[in-house]
Design a protein around this motif. Structure first.
Motif, PDB file in Angstrom:
ATOM      1  N   ALA A 105       0.828  -1.206   0.000  1.00 17.20           N
ATOM      2  CA  ALA A 105       0.000   0.000   0.000  1.00 17.20           C
ATOM      3  C   ALA A 105       0.864   1.258   0.000  1.00 17.20           C
ATOM      4  O   ALA A 105       0.545   2.257  -0.660  1.00 17.20           O
ATOM      5  CB  ALA A 105      -0.922  -0.018   1.223  1.00 17.20           C
ATOM      6  N   ILE A 106       1.989   1.211   0.724  1.00 14.64           N
ATOM      7  CA  ILE A 106       2.919   2.350   0.719  1.00 14.64           C
ATOM      8  C   ILE A 106       3.481   2.553  -0.684  1.00 14.64           C
ATOM      9  O   ILE A 106       3.565   3.690  -1.185  1.00 14.64           O
ATOM     10  CB  ILE A 106       4.063   2.113   1.729  1.00 14.64           C
ATOM     11  CG1 ILE A 106       3.524   2.143   3.157  1.00 14.64           C
ATOM     12  CG2 ILE A 106       5.147   3.183   1.559  1.00 14.64           C
ATOM     13  CD1 ILE A 106       4.543   1.722   4.209  1.00 14.64           C
ATOM     14  N   GLN A 107       3.856   1.462  -1.338  1.00  8.08           N
ATOM     15  CA  GLN A 107       4.419   1.556  -2.691  1.00  8.08           C
ATOM     16  C   GLN A 107       3.394   2.087  -3.690  1.00  8.08           C
ATOM     17  O   GLN A 107       3.738   2.871  -4.578  1.00  8.08           O
ATOM     18  CB  GLN A 107       4.931   0.184  -3.129  1.00  8.08           C
ATOM     19  CG  GLN A 107       6.171  -0.284  -2.373  1.00  8.08           C
ATOM     20  CD  GLN A 107       6.561  -1.701  -2.722  1.00  8.08           C
ATOM     21  OE1 GLN A 107       5.707  -2.582  -2.932  1.00  8.08           O
ATOM     22  NE2 GLN A 107       7.863  -1.954  -2.772  1.00  8.08           N
ATOM     23  N   ARG A 108       2.161   1.656  -3.549  1.00  5.96           N
ATOM     24  CA  ARG A 108       1.110   2.142  -4.450  1.00  5.96           C
ATOM     25  C   ARG A 108       0.946   3.648  -4.293  1.00  5.96           C
ATOM     26  O   ARG A 108       0.828   4.389  -5.274  1.00  5.96           O
ATOM     27  CB  ARG A 108      -0.203   1.423  -4.141  1.00  5.96           C
ATOM     28  CG  ARG A 108      -1.401   1.949  -4.948  1.00  5.96           C
ATOM     29  CD  ARG A 108      -2.684   1.233  -4.545  1.00  5.96           C
ATOM     30  NE  ARG A 108      -3.830   1.872  -5.192  1.00  5.96           N
ATOM     31  CZ  ARG A 108      -4.261   1.620  -6.421  1.00  5.96           C
ATOM     32  NH1 ARG A 108      -3.631   0.716  -7.150  1.00  5.96           N
ATOM     33  NH2 ARG A 108      -5.305   2.251  -6.936  1.00  5.96           N
ATOM     34  N   PHE A 109       0.971   4.122  -3.055  1.00  3.58           N
ATOM     35  CA  PHE A 109       0.866   5.557  -2.780  1.00  3.58           C
ATOM     36  C   PHE A 109       2.051   6.305  -3.391  1.00  3.58           C
ATOM     37  O   PHE A 109       1.887   7.352  -4.032  1.00  3.58           O
ATOM     38  CB  PHE A 109       0.798   5.781  -1.271  1.00  3.58           C
ATOM     39  CG  PHE A 109       0.703   7.233  -0.868  1.00  3.58           C
ATOM     40  CD1 PHE A 109      -0.500   7.913  -0.909  1.00  3.58           C
ATOM     41  CD2 PHE A 109       1.838   7.924  -0.452  1.00  3.58           C
ATOM     42  CE1 PHE A 109      -0.580   9.255  -0.531  1.00  3.58           C
ATOM     43  CE2 PHE A 109       1.767   9.259  -0.084  1.00  3.58           C
ATOM     44  CZ  PHE A 109       0.551   9.927  -0.123  1.00  3.58           C
TER      45      PHE A 109
END
Length: 238
Positions: free
Chosen positions: A54-58
């Motif tokens: 989720a951090i990478q997607r952001f």
């Protein structure tokens, strides 16, 4: 709640429980079309694969592949962007209510300077009308054409003034009309002046202490009955 981190969160981060919990909650506040997680993260304080993904997607949405390392560090770009989604909504106070000018029957009219005579300069023909007792004010220019206001427009009026009344209650913005400023020389080397405003509510004549120069020359002593005038539009300026 605003996101505060004491250490890094994500891939190879310190991943302290409270910090991870804050990041998970913050990412769940991010809209999907702005890099949010399609599936809300479980608020468990554990930085597992789903949280890192989720951090990478952001990061990918906001910074591209070059900024997609799966790590949030205090004061760095990912943190600074993510924290914006956790700031409390700023509620501005309502704008102050605009004062509506009340109508009046009594007014003060004042020139921009205290000279006994005027008319040699265009700026001499600016007047301020102020309502009593409400103290609203408007500026007018006595000129030959509407909208022709020579610069500079005075912003201070501390010259001769007269107090007058209108035939019906109006605001200071309702004095635009045809007008005549008239000066007549009297015996004893004195002069008499008045401003006549031809208003819709009726013509009013206002005694004035300042005496006009031109357009037919300066009134000189020893010629009782000599007069001069300036007529035109009493035009609203501001």
């Amino acid at each position: 709640m605003t996101l505060f981190l004491s250490a890094s969160v994500g891939h190879r981060g310190a991943n302290q429980h409270k910090d991870v919990l804050g990041v998970q909650d913050a990412i769940n506040k991010v809209p999907l079309d702005e890099g949010g997680s399609p599936v809300p993260l479980k608020l468990d304080g554990k930085c597992g694969p789903k949280t890192i993904k989720a951090i990478q997607r952001f990061q990918l949405h906001h910074f591209g592949w070059g900024g997609c390392d799966g790590l949030i560090e205090v004061g760095k770009q990912t943190y600074l962007k993510l924290v914006l989604y956790t700031l409390p909504e700023l509620k501005l106070p309502p704008p102050p209510a605009r004062r509506i000018e009340p109508k009046s029957l009594k007014f003060i009219i004042m020139r921009e300077n205290a000279n006994d005579s005027f008319g040699a300069k265009n700026r001499d023909h600016y007047f301020e009308i102020r309502s009593v007792p409400h103290n609203f004010a408007s500026v007018y220019f006595l000129g030959r054409q509407q909208g022709m206001h020579p610069r500079p427009i005075p912003n201070r009026f501390d010259g001769h003034f007269s107090i007058f009344k209108t035939k019906r209650a109006i605001t200071t913005k309702e004095f635009e009309c045809q007008a005549v400023y008239f000066t007549r020389e009297k015996a004893g080397n004195t002069s008499d002046s008045h401003l006549t405003l031809i208003l819709e509510s009726g013509t009013i004549q206002i005694p004035m202490d300042a005496h006009l120069i031109g357009p037919h020359g300066i009134i000189s002593g020893g010629h009782p009955g000599t007069s001069t005038f300036r007529s035109g539009i009493f035009d609203f300026v501001k």
